[in-house]
Design a protein around this motif. Structure first.
Motif, PDB file in Angstrom:
ATOM      1  N   ARG A 235      -1.199   6.039   2.907  1.00  0.00           N
ATOM      2  CA  ARG A 235      -1.290   4.724   3.859  1.00  0.00           C
ATOM      3  C   ARG A 235       0.332   4.512   4.690  1.00  0.00           C
ATOM      4  N   ILE A 236       0.679   3.799   5.917  1.00  0.00           N
ATOM      5  CA  ILE A 236       1.323   3.207   6.020  1.00  0.00           C
ATOM      6  C   ILE A 236       1.364   1.819   6.627  1.00  0.00           C
ATOM      7  N   TYR A 237       1.958   0.873   5.720  1.00  0.00           N
ATOM      8  CA  TYR A 237       1.520  -0.385   5.909  1.00  0.00           C
ATOM      9  C   TYR A 237       2.580  -0.915   6.860  1.00  0.00           C
ATOM     10  N   ALA A 238       1.689  -2.118   7.772  1.00  0.00           N
ATOM     11  CA  ALA A 238       2.484  -3.081   9.006  1.00  0.00           C
ATOM     12  C   ALA A 238       3.944  -3.207   8.516  1.00  0.00           C
ATOM     13  N   ILE A 239       4.656  -3.507   9.333  1.00  0.00           N
ATOM     14  CA  ILE A 239       5.565  -4.465   9.109  1.00  0.00           C
ATOM     15  C   ILE A 239       5.939  -5.319  10.628  1.00  0.00           C
ATOM     16  N   ALA A 240       5.976  -6.506  10.047  1.00  0.00           N
ATOM     17  CA  ALA A 240       5.576  -7.744  10.793  1.00  0.00           C
ATOM     18  C   ALA A 240       6.126  -9.039  11.071  1.00  0.00           C
TER      19      ALA A 240
END
Length: 194
Positions: free
Chosen positions: A124-129
């Motif tokens: 999974r590639i989690y968001a940088i927010a």
């Protein structure tokens, strides 16, 4: 990737003349860049055209024609254009009733960090927010967040070879997964890696 410069923007007058056709083109374009995650989360994946439209609209609404104001809009919005190694999205958390919305946004603190994209066979590639400013406070999260998904080369290669792309949220108070985005959406997103 294509960039937007001061010289590439239309004047307010020229934009007013072209706006109906330009707006229709952008809205059709966004249909293939929009992903619904459950009933309350919408991701709109930005690119040069969607950001150009946003800048032109902001200049129009604010009647901005001074160089400094135009530069401020460029500085605010051009970071939303993907650079070839990532996808960038505007996330909207939508609850129609304002009272319900306020309660849900309080429960969803931190959700912006729990949104992910996953290329089949890859982690999974989690968001940088919200790299521009914090959009959450002690009481609640915001209903709008700006997300960047940074891809490893292997994930980009797999995506270009046709691997399916899934998206989801794994927040304790809202978990949803879309196992595969629509083919036209995937095709549009793959183009962001050219």
């Amino acid at each position: 990737m294509a960039q937007i410069s001061r010289d590439s923007l239309l004047t307010l007058e020229a934009y007013a003349k072209q706006r109906p056709e330009f707006r229709a083109r952008v809205l059709a374009h966004k249909k293939n860049r929009t992903v619904r995650l459950g009933d309350h989360i919408t991701l709109i994946f930005e690119d040069e055209l969607t950001v150009r439209y946003q800048i032109q609209e902001m200049l129009r609404i604010e009647k901005t024609f001074e160089e400094s104001g135009i530069q401020d809009e460029l500085d605010a919005y051009t970071p939303l254009i993907p650079d070839g190694s990532n996808l960038k999205a505007t996330m909207m958390i939508e609850y129609e009733d304002p009272v319900v919305r306020k309660g849900e946004l309080a429960k969803l603190k931190g959700i912006e960090d729990r949104v992910y994209v996953q290329v089949d066979g890859q982690p999974r590639i989690y968001a940088i927010a919200d790299e521009d400013l914090e959009r959450e406070n002690e009481e609640k999260t915001s209903s709008v967040h700006f997300l960047r998904f940074e891809f490893e080369p292997a994930a980009i290669t797999a995506l270009k070879k046709g691997a399916a792309i899934a998206m989801g949220v794994d927040h304790p108070n809202l978990a949803v997964r879309l196992d595969e985005v629509a083919p036209q959406v995937q095709a549009a997103l793959v183009r962001d890696f050219r």
